[in-house]
Scaffold this motif. Structure first.
Motif, PDB file in Angstrom:
ATOM      1  N   TRP A 178       1.257  18.882  35.126  1.00  0.00           N
ATOM      2  CA  TRP A 178       0.604  19.078  33.835  1.00  0.00           C
ATOM      3  C   TRP A 178       1.469  18.639  32.648  1.00  0.00           C
TER       4      TRP A 178
ATOM      5  N   ARG B 298      -3.673  16.653  31.325  1.00  0.00           N
ATOM      6  CA  ARG B 298      -4.260  17.845  30.712  1.00  0.00           C
ATOM      7  C   ARG B 298      -4.532  18.902  31.773  1.00  0.00           C
ATOM      8  N   LYS B 299      -4.051  20.099  31.544  1.00  0.00           N
ATOM      9  CA  LYS B 299      -4.198  21.160  32.544  1.00  0.00           C
ATOM     10  C   LYS B 299      -5.664  21.543  32.676  1.00  0.00           C
TER      11      LYS B 299
ATOM     12  N   GLU C 204     -11.268  20.356  31.026  1.00  0.00           N
ATOM     13  CA  GLU C 204     -10.354  21.213  30.281  1.00  0.00           C
ATOM     14  C   GLU C 204     -10.918  21.449  28.887  1.00  0.00           C
TER      15      GLU C 204
ATOM     16  N   THR D 218      -0.306  18.471  25.774  1.00  0.00           N
ATOM     17  CA  THR D 218       0.025  17.530  26.837  1.00  0.00           C
ATOM     18  C   THR D 218       0.758  16.321  26.265  1.00  0.00           C
TER      19      THR D 218
ATOM     20  N   THR E 188      -6.478  21.565  25.617  1.00  0.00           N
ATOM     21  CA  THR E 188      -5.130  21.362  26.167  1.00  0.00           C
ATOM     22  C   THR E 188      -4.543  20.007  25.775  1.00  0.00           C
TER      23      THR E 188
END
Length: 232
Positions: A38, A42-43, A65, A72, A68
């Motif tokens: 990550w 993007r988580k 997502e 990132t 996030t």
């Protein structure tokens, strides 16, 4: 007996998650430089569960997502270099793998990046059917890479990996979507014009023959969903 029952229940609880997977790592070059989980991806909302999306019209189909992007990193890469994703575990399900890119405006770290008809396909690993026997090139693999076209214009991009699992795709809504978006800045690129451009969501309805398909009975060929792969 109690110990055996407990072991059985634990196994049943663990087994379903083994089939699920995420794509937390971005890597570049050969030999590859593998970034941390990550870091430049993007988580995704399924980071802990691995649970897939099943609605191809959901807004989450873009990058799975929310909010996030700014957290990132954006990794700078030369056009002509290798880019890839590594899954947390080998891809278990049979299915179709593809990678899309989108020019990111204003920046890759903007949540609005990827909106509209801006996505183009840069790689895919499609199933094949020969004499009734299926082959799934992505199944059992953990790394998926492609070469950034030398003619790709400079700028910020989203790089999106998507695996469509087809083991339950014989009925509408049965296909499962596993995906993630990486953030990159391309330098030393060219003057190419990526095409055709598509919107995500909007790319699939779920009725496409490469999504609504029975891989166990009656299907003699496979039609990859989405646009063709763009090359310079």
């Amino acid at each position: 007996m109690k110990a055996l029952l407990l072991a059985t229940l634990l196994a049943q609880a663990v087994l379903p998650s083994l089939a699920h997977y995420t794509f937390p790592k971005l890597f570049i070059g050969s030999p590859p430089t593998v970034l941390a989980d990550w870091a430049a991806v993007r988580k995704t909302l399924n980071a802990d569960t691995g649970a897939p999306l099943t609605d191809p019209t959901s807004p989450l189909m873009r990058c799975y997502e929310t909010n996030t992007a700014a957290l990132t990193a954006t990794y700078t890469i030369n056009a002509g270099n290798i880019v890839g994703f590594k899954s947390n575990v080998p891809v278990d399900h049979p299915g179709h793998m593809s990678i899309y890119m989108a020019k990111a405006l204003p920046y890759a770290s903007s949540e609005a990046a990827g909106s509209g008809n801006v996505w183009f396909k840069v790689a895919q690993w499609s199933p094949t059917v020969t004499a009734g026997s299926w082959n799934f090139p992505s199944q059992g693999q953990q790394s998926f890479q492609f070469t950034l076209p030398l003619c790709l214009p400079n700028g910020d991009y989203l790089v999106r990996i998507e695996h469509i699992a087809l083991h339950a795709a014989a009925s509408y809504g049965g296909a499962q979507y596993y995906l993630a978006c990486g953030q990159i800045k391309v330098v030393n690129g060219g003057n190419g014009t990526p095409s055709p451009l598509v919107s995500i969501p909007g790319l699939y309805t779920g009725n496409e023959p490469g999504i609504l398909t029975n891989i166990y009975y009656g299907t003699t060929s496979y039609v990859p969903p989405g646009p063709p792969v763009w090359t310079c």
